[in-house]
Design an enzyme around this catalytic site. Structure first.
Site, PDB file in Angstrom:
ATOM      1  N   VAL A 177       0.848  -1.196   0.000  1.00  0.00           N
ATOM      2  CA  VAL A 177       0.000   0.000   0.000  1.00  0.00           C
ATOM      3  C   VAL A 177       0.882   1.244   0.000  1.00  0.00           C
ATOM      4  O   VAL A 177       0.659   2.188  -0.768  1.00  0.00           O
ATOM      5  CB  VAL A 177      -0.946   0.000   1.208  1.00  0.00           C
ATOM      6  CG1 VAL A 177      -1.730   1.312   1.261  1.00  0.00           C
ATOM      7  CG2 VAL A 177      -1.912  -1.172   1.144  1.00  0.00           C
ATOM      8  N   ASP A 178       1.884   1.268   0.854  1.00  0.00           N
ATOM      9  CA  ASP A 178       2.803   2.404   0.885  1.00  0.00           C
ATOM     10  C   ASP A 178       3.500   2.596  -0.454  1.00  0.00           C
ATOM     11  O   ASP A 178       3.599   3.721  -0.977  1.00  0.00           O
ATOM     12  CB  ASP A 178       3.871   2.192   1.967  1.00  0.00           C
ATOM     13  CG  ASP A 178       3.385   2.569   3.353  1.00  0.00           C
ATOM     14  OD1 ASP A 178       2.285   3.141   3.463  1.00  0.00           O
ATOM     15  OD2 ASP A 178       4.109   2.291   4.325  1.00  0.00           O
ATOM     16  N   LEU A 179       4.003   1.505  -1.012  1.00  0.00           N
ATOM     17  CA  LEU A 179       4.764   1.613  -2.254  1.00  0.00           C
ATOM     18  C   LEU A 179       3.868   2.045  -3.417  1.00  0.00           C
ATOM     19  O   LEU A 179       4.251   2.900  -4.226  1.00  0.00           O
ATOM     20  CB  LEU A 179       5.445   0.280  -2.563  1.00  0.00           C
ATOM     21  CG  LEU A 179       6.384  -0.243  -1.466  1.00  0.00           C
ATOM     22  CD1 LEU A 179       7.035  -1.556  -1.885  1.00  0.00           C
ATOM     23  CD2 LEU A 179       7.451   0.789  -1.117  1.00  0.00           C
TER      24      LEU A 179
END
Length: 422
Positions: A177-179
């Site tokens: 999700v962050d990436l």
């Protein structure tokens, strides 16, 4: 102070400058994509809090340096600047006049509180793009909530889709999700800057990790929204509708195979010398309707030989397949060496650091990996070059605490924790 970063004159984004109030993973990963294409990314790090918290993430951490921080912040600059200090705010606005983008990854209510939206900064620079990447966006009932990748994976339904049928909900092995949020931010910034240069007016980008995660449910999300579909978790990482498209155990390990086209299935039954399987289950729908039988037949076959033998045979036949590698084995693949994926550099305190190079390959525009900046390393340079301050003004600002220069080197001992915020 001389610029220690690589020559970016021919890089695709050599004329793009970004002021980034960022920390940890999602935000820094987004600006990293642009830095690797030649953009000048200036990290704004709060001297009261020791800068980006990821400087202190173990393992492989010494003083204010960590390999975690290196992996997200190569090819960037750092100014140690207190945005809450009156002089710090004035410096910040002088920098805003010289940049294309002000980027932040704070809580959704953070940009408004800190005056990082276009409503405020557009008066300083009408062409500036103000990009916010937060957990839930700058509006809505969750705007003031913080969020981390793992939490969003649960909230957005990802954990319900991951793992075997009898296992607890499971996160993905990486902080996807962050990436993905970083990639969304990078694309949004480029689109908004293009419009600002075309029309002469900037604006806000309001991005959220939650919406990023929801968008990545793609066809499963569309099935659910359109037909109330509930995905069944399957053993061995099996695809919900295509068979075989999963992992199988072999005599000595694991194999992943993807028969995403009918021709691959026909080639597979030929390799296995099992024409009866091709006759009994000729189509996608046939294999899906008889998933358990097909999987059992294939598992019995794959258990008869080693992974390497199967991979060789499947690749020779043009069937997408691989051993299930660990990361070290993946990095040892001959393709990695042939494409010069890994770039090695020497760091002042961390020694040798081997970076995984950018996948964004544009002819003639690859920027060599340069180490991540020390906190405040470029403070004096940026105050002089962008803000036009003379040496006397810079010294006064340093003495007053609005800004800070680089910490003394070498770095402190392993395990140092960041100074507490006031």
């Amino acid at each position: 102070m001389s610029d220690s970063l690589p020559d970016r004159a021919r890089a695709p984004l050599a004329d793009l400058r970004i002021l980034a109030i960022e920390q940890f993973g999602a935000g820094p990963f987004g600006t990293l994509q642009l830095a690797d294409l030649g953009a000048e990314v200036i990290k704004v790090e709060d001297p009261r809090e020791g800068g980006d918290v990821s400087r202190y993430v173990p393992p492989f951490q010494e003083g204010e340096d960590s390999i975690f921080f290196e992996s997200f912040n190569r090819n960037k600059k750092s100014i140690s600047l207190d945005l809450r200090h009156p002089d710090g705010r004035a410096i910040f606005e002088d920098l805003v006049r010289e940049v294309d983008v002000v980027f932040s990854n704070l809580r959704g209510d953070g940009p408004e509180k800190l005056g990082l939206t276009y409503a405020t900064l557009g008066e300083v620079n009408p062409r500036v793009v103000c990009c916010s990447l937060s957990g839930f966006g700058m509006t809505g009932p969750r705007r003031s909530e913080g969020a981390y990748d793992y939490v969003i994976q649960g909230l957005a339904g990802w954990m319900s889709l991951t793992g075997g049928p009898d296992e607890p909900p499971m996160k993905s092995g990486l902080s996807l999700v962050d990436l993905a949020g970083g990639y969304v931010a990078a694309i949004s910034m480029l689109g908004a800057v293009w419009r600002a240069r075309r029309d002469g007016i900037g604006g806000d980008c309001d991005l959220s990790l939650f919406e990023t995660a929801l968008s990545l449910t793609t066809y499963v999300g569309t099935w659910s929204a359109s037909r109330g579909y509930q995905l069944e978790r399957l053993a061995n990482s099996a695809h919900p509708s295509i068979v075989p498209f999963q992992v199988f155990s072999t005599r000595d390990g694991w194999l992943v195979i993807a028969c995403a086209k009918e021709k691959f299935w026909q080639r597979l039954v030929a390799i296995l010398k099992r024409p009866d399987l091709g006759e009994r289950y000729p189509l996608f729908a046939d294999r899906r309707d008889h998933r358990a039988e097909v999987q059992a037949e294939l598992q019995a076959e794959f258990a008869k030989d080693d992974t390497a033998a199967w991979v060789a045979a499947l690749r020779e036949a043009g069937i997408p397949a691989s051993a299930v590698n660990d990361v070290a084995a993946a990095l040892a693949d001959p393709q990695v060496q042939a494409r010069e994926v890994i770039e090695e550099l020497e760091h002042d305190t961390l020694g040798s650091v081997r970076h995984i190079g950018s996948p964004l390959r544009i002819e003639g525009g690859r920027v060599p990996a340069g180490r991540a900046p020390f906190r405040g390393e470029h403070t004096e340079q940026l105050l002089a070059d962008l803000c036009g301050y003379d040496e006397e003004v810079v010294e006064r600002l340093l003495a007053g605490g609005a800004v800070a220069g680089p910490a003394a080197r070498p770095a402190a001992a392993v395990g140092q924790t960041p100074p507490a915020a006031e």
